[in-house]
Each structure stands twice: as C-alpha cells, then as structure tokens.
Design a protein around this motif. Sequence first.
Motif, short mmCIF file in Angstrom:
data_model
loop_
_atom_site.label_atom_id
_atom_site.label_comp_id
_atom_site.label_asym_id
_atom_site.label_seq_id
_atom_site.Cartn_x
_atom_site.Cartn_y
_atom_site.Cartn_z
N HIS A 64 -6.66 16.80 -3.06
CA HIS A 64 -6.33 15.61 -1.30
C HIS A 64 -4.65 16.49 -1.44
CE1 HIS A 64 -9.59 12.92 -1.62
NE2 HIS A 64 -9.08 12.45 -2.56
N LYS A 65 -3.81 16.27 0.15
CA LYS A 65 -2.20 16.47 0.19
C LYS A 65 -1.91 14.93 0.03
CE LYS A 65 -1.75 20.83 2.63
NZ LYS A 65 -1.95 21.38 1.28
N GLU A 66 -1.82 13.90 0.38
CA GLU A 66 -1.94 12.74 0.35
C GLU A 66 -3.11 12.09 -0.23
OE1 GLU A 66 1.04 12.45 3.35
OE2 GLU A 66 -0.34 12.37 4.46
N LEU A 67 -2.60 11.08 -0.29
CA LEU A 67 -3.08 9.59 -1.26
C LEU A 67 -2.87 8.24 -1.34
CD1 LEU A 67 -5.48 10.68 -3.61
CD2 LEU A 67 -4.09 9.93 -5.23
N ASP A 68 -4.01 7.49 0.40
CA ASP A 68 -3.39 6.18 0.61
C ASP A 68 -4.38 5.47 -0.93
OD1 ASP A 68 -2.73 7.77 2.96
OD2 ASP A 68 -4.38 7.17 3.98
N ILE A 69 -4.13 4.15 -1.39
CA ILE A 69 -4.05 3.75 -2.17
C ILE A 69 -3.51 2.30 -2.03
CG2 ILE A 69 -1.67 4.70 -4.13
CD1 ILE A 69 -4.03 4.02 -6.27
N GLU A 105 11.56 20.55 -9.71
CA GLU A 105 11.93 18.96 -9.78
C GLU A 105 10.50 18.55 -8.60
OE1 GLU A 105 15.74 17.10 -10.11
OE2 GLU A 105 15.32 18.07 -8.57
N ILE A 106 9.51 17.97 -8.70
CA ILE A 106 9.06 17.79 -8.42
C ILE A 106 8.59 16.10 -7.72
CG2 ILE A 106 5.66 18.03 -7.64
CD1 ILE A 106 6.66 19.92 -9.89
N THR A 107 8.58 15.68 -6.77
CA THR A 107 8.86 14.30 -6.38
C THR A 107 7.90 13.69 -5.67
OG1 THR A 107 11.34 14.79 -5.72
CG2 THR A 107 9.90 12.27 -5.29
N LEU A 108 7.17 12.63 -6.54
CA LEU A 108 5.99 12.16 -6.27
C LEU A 108 6.92 10.14 -4.99
CD1 LEU A 108 3.57 10.99 -5.85
CD2 LEU A 108 4.00 9.22 -8.27
N VAL A 109 6.30 10.67 -3.34
CA VAL A 109 7.00 9.89 -2.60
C VAL A 109 5.80 9.25 -1.96
CG1 VAL A 109 8.51 12.13 -2.16
CG2 VAL A 109 6.55 11.94 -1.02
N ASN A 110 6.35 8.61 -1.18
CA ASN A 110 5.61 7.39 -0.85
C ASN A 110 5.77 7.19 0.79
OD1 ASN A 110 3.43 5.29 0.06
ND2 ASN A 110 5.67 3.76 -0.38
N ASP A 165 13.50 3.91 3.30
CA ASP A 165 14.61 3.13 2.09
C ASP A 165 14.71 3.16 0.52
OD1 ASP A 165 16.68 2.85 3.09
OD2 ASP A 165 16.45 0.91 4.11
N GLY A 166 14.19 3.87 0.41
CA GLY A 166 13.83 3.45 -2.01
C GLY A 166 12.17 3.69 -2.11
N THR A 167 12.22 2.57 -1.02
CA THR A 167 10.27 2.49 -0.84
C THR A 167 9.87 3.75 -0.83
OG1 THR A 167 9.86 1.52 0.79
CG2 THR A 167 10.45 0.26 -1.19
N ASP A 168 10.47 4.41 -0.51
CA ASP A 168 9.88 6.14 -0.21
C ASP A 168 9.61 7.13 -1.10
OD1 ASP A 168 12.23 6.52 0.29
OD2 ASP A 168 12.84 7.49 1.59
N LEU A 169 10.10 6.11 -2.48
CA LEU A 169 10.68 7.26 -3.60
C LEU A 169 9.50 6.39 -4.64
CD1 LEU A 169 13.95 8.59 -3.50
CD2 LEU A 169 12.02 10.09 -3.00
N ARG A 203 1.10 -1.18 0.00
CA ARG A 203 0.03 -0.19 0.14
C ARG A 203 0.81 0.93 0.24
NH1 ARG A 203 -4.16 -0.76 4.87
NH2 ARG A 203 -2.41 -0.06 6.05
N TYR A 204 0.29 2.42 -0.07
CA TYR A 204 1.36 3.84 -0.04
C TYR A 204 0.00 4.85 -0.03
CZ TYR A 204 3.76 1.00 -4.01
OH TYR A 204 4.01 -0.26 -5.20
N ARG A 205 1.60 5.37 0.41
CA ARG A 205 0.74 7.24 1.21
C ARG A 205 1.12 8.27 -0.12
NH1 ARG A 205 -0.49 8.23 7.28
NH2 ARG A 205 -2.20 7.32 6.78
N LEU A 206 0.74 8.64 -1.06
CA LEU A 206 1.22 9.81 -2.18
C LEU A 206 1.26 10.86 -2.03
CD1 LEU A 206 -0.03 7.13 -5.06
CD2 LEU A 206 2.37 7.34 -4.11
N ARG A 207 2.23 11.72 -2.16
CA ARG A 207 2.10 12.75 -2.14
C ARG A 207 3.28 13.65 -2.78
NH1 ARG A 207 6.05 15.57 1.22
NH2 ARG A 207 6.45 14.29 2.29
N LEU A 208 3.10 14.26 -3.27
CA LEU A 208 4.24 15.61 -4.30
C LEU A 208 4.89 16.66 -3.21
CD1 LEU A 208 1.88 16.34 -7.63
CD2 LEU A 208 3.66 14.51 -7.11
#
Length: 537
Positions: A343-348, A368-373, A378-382, A316-321
């Motif tokens: 939404h500031k964050e998106l739980d998917i 630069e805009i990063t889609l983060v989790n 440790d990498g899965t946050d990107l 599962r992810y919690r996405l944010r830009l």
Amino acid sequence: MITRRTVLKAGLAASAVAGASSTLSGCGLDGGGPVNSTESSAGRIQNSTATLPQPFTLPFRVPDVLAPVRQDATTDYYEITQRAADVTILPDTTTQVWGYEGTFPGPTIVSRRGRRVIVRHRNELPVPTVVHLHGGVTAPEHDGFPADLLLPEGWDSPEEHNSDSGHNNHDDDHDTSGYAGVGGVAQVQRDYVYELDQPAATLWYHDHRMDFTGPQVWRGLAGFHLHHDDEEQALGLPTGERDVPLMITDRTFAKDGSMPYPSLDPTLREQHGVTDDFHSGVLGDCILVNGVPWPLMEVAAVRYRFRILNASNARRYRLRLEDGPDFIQVGSDGGLLNAPLTHKELDISQAERFDVVVDLSEHSVGDEITLVNDHGDDGTDLVMRFVVTRTENDDSSVPDRLADLEQLSEDDAVVEREFVFERTSEDGTMMWTVNGEPWTPDSIAARPVHGAVEKWRIRAQNVEHPFHVHLAPFQVLGRDGNNPGDFDSGWKDTVNLDNGAYVDILVRFEGFRGVYVFHCHNLEHEDMMMMANFEVV
Ligand code: C2O
Ligand code: CU
Ligand code: CU
C-alpha cells in the motif's frame, strides 16, 4: 422499575439543556441538526491552549512489556492496577492520566497461542471501569460487557445504591439497579481470563465502561496485547526491537498540561455524555504515538515490523511514508494475511490494526522518513518521523506466503441481517442508534447459532461509522455492491464505513456462547448508545 431506556431519554434531555449550544439537539427532518465532520472524521476539534512541542523533537518510545507475576504449566498471570498518575507528555509540565499501571499507553502484554492469560485488574481510579480485550476470542463473562463494572473502593454496590434515594432519576449512569450484565459487577479487583486460542494478532485492551468509554480511553486507558503463535514466529518477519507497536491517538492539551475532554460531568461519576458540539466525536489537535507527541524514532536501515493501531476516539487517518517506502501489509485485525499486500497509503479507522513491514534497507544514514496523515491539516497531518542513524545486519524476510486462511463464501452464510448505524432524534434529543434503537444492557438484536456464519449488511448514515463486533471475526464480502476495498483483506474485527456506505461481511460466531456487543468504534457514538447486543446460542 424504571427501564434504562426511559431513564436514558431523560438523561439525554437533561444533557441537551446542559450543553453550551444546541446545534445538534434541535429537530430536523432527518432526525436532528447538522453533524460535525472535519479532516475526514466525524467530530469537532478541541484546540489545545498549551504550547505543543515542535514535531519530531521528542524521542520515540515503546510501552513497557508487562512481566507475568507468576506462571504455571498452562497459564501466565498478570496484575494491572488502574490508577491516576502524573506523567510527562509535554516538556516542562505534567499531565494527569488514568492509566493501566498509571501509564499511557498501558503496558504491553505479550502472549503465545496455547497458553492462557489471566489478568488481575485492580481499580484504584475514582470511577467504575470495564476491561475489554479488543480482538480477543474471550468468554462472555470476561469480555468486558459494558455493564460488568469493576467498582472502585467505596462505590455503592448495586444493592446499596438501590436503597439510596438521594439521586435524581436522570443520572442512571452509576446506577446499576437495572443491571443486566453478563459477568457480574465486581468490587475493586477481578480476574479477566483470556484463553487466546486464536491466531497470532495485534490485539489491544481498553476501557469499555457503559456510557463513559470515550472519556476514559481519552484519559489513557488503552494498551497493546501482542499475541504470537508458532506459524507466525517461523516466518522470519522482523522481531525483537524491530517488531514495534505504534498506538496512534489524537489529544488536546490545556495550559496546565491536562487533557481536557468535553464531558458534561468532568468527574465521570454521574451524568454521561459530551457537550452538544462534540456529539459527533471528539478530535484533538496533537497527534501522539505511544503517548508521545509527534515522536522521532532513530532506526537502522533494515526492515521493521510495525503494529499500527488507531486508538483515537473519533479520528481516522490516511497514513503515508513521505520520502519512504510503501507499507507491506502482512496482517489485519485478526492476524496474518495469506500473502503480503503493498500500500502507498493506509486508511485506518478507529480500533483497526494494520500489521506492516517497512523496508528501510534502501535508505542511507541521515535519511528522514515522515509518517504523515493525508486526512489531516495543521499539525494533524503529521504523525511521527524516522531518522536513519545506522546500518545493521538484517536476516529478516517477508515470505510470499504468510498463512493459509480459509476463505468464507456467501454460500456459507445461514442467516442474513442488516444493521443501520444512524442518528435518531427523540423528543428533540439526539442519539446514535443501531436500527433506530439505543443500546440497553438487556435487549438482544441477534441470536446467531454457535459455529454458524452469517451475512451482515452494515449501513452508515449521517457520518462515517467504524463497525466493530466482539468475539466473532469476519471477512469483508463487498462494499456498496462492489468488491471489498483495499484495506479489507484478511480476518477483521473492525471495518471502516463512509457516510452513506454499506459493507457486507461474513461473520463466524465461534469459540463461546453468550452475550456480547457490537458497536460503532467512534467512542462518542458508542457512549451515545450506538451499540447492540447479540447472543451466541
Ligand atoms: Cu475496542 Cu467494544 O471495543
Ligand atoms: Cu472489541
Ligand atoms: Cu459512529
């Protein structure tokens, strides 16, 4: 005749013995040992032994759009060959995938309401497959019932296999002798007919083979199906190159470039299941978007529409830009919302889709805009990065009113049912079950009447479980006795459930009569029997 259930228990007992360790198969008071959960997802991480690319160094790409082979007055005809192929995912090595047209993701099918789609699938893989259009309102014989196998060339047909006594009982996995299917078993090739008389929505297709969905999707059998209609096309949302599907998955890579999966039988021919450590789910340490690890997308300072799909097995992810704007949600699994939601964050959770507009018009070239989790580490946050490389004209818009959805109310429900998704231990072996029962092809857990709305309460135990129902879209009525959550708006076909939580949904059974499945969309749980059948009567 041995029932599948008897056979199944034997198979699971065998799998517990075959597993490397037995952390989950021992007996416990709540039906087994500890469950694994990490980074907010049920499951265990398999770490890559390959050197993974630096994030944001590989170019973003979108899957090819499949061209119809033929069209007539009512129907678009497509052909897809399912085959193994060596593709480049990591620089300097190749990875064998099992893909639709040999690609991961598969090619995107684009359809429009009012036209039927017929896809001829040819199975050139070494194992049976099943194709399911997730989110499609599809006739039961074309919906990809898990036992409706599409067998490869040379695979015993069920009848031949019956007379073959060279197998132990415990590997029933390609033994369809107890076959209780819906659309029948086919050899090498079959047509899937999609009427698609449903609103514009982000759909996807993926493998659904009985007991083997997890490994087969992991190897690459997943693709987008983007469905349009006149109302949606008239809204002025970003289109063309600015209507972009994002299939997010996590995978693991070995040194030789392969994507290992902890199958008990890596050939996926006989025994199903994963080694004990992975019963709760298989997580990867590399995040891919459209099959590319942590890609970099060059964008203009304009609005984009992103169709975000979590096609991961267990993550599962919690996405944010990061350093970017909020998400403007315009659609859910089943199509457009009434009005946009910010939404500031998106739980998917797995298999959910969020149709969002991201407005980059306030950004400058070089940003630069990063889609983060925010669930990762440790990498899965990107996930991926956008870099603004240009300005362009933009005549798109996000209207205040998107659609006119009917709002179901509790009074519409004619029946109430409750389904508990939990782990069960029988004879020292562990299964994921619905109301204590492991899935079999021939039992029916509910018989809703065609056209009816039912209230279903879905409970999750032991870990979180994303709930999915075929055919029938639903609306979330509430969670744990409270209002629906932030990500529950609109028509849904999949909904996230935290451990110990329940959700009340109003489901409408319409479109077709017949037998379908509902299940947990953690694919390891699904393969481990967390599925049940319903029949629309
Ligand atoms: Cu994504 Cu049963 O399906
Ligand atoms: Cu589905
Ligand atoms: Cu589950």
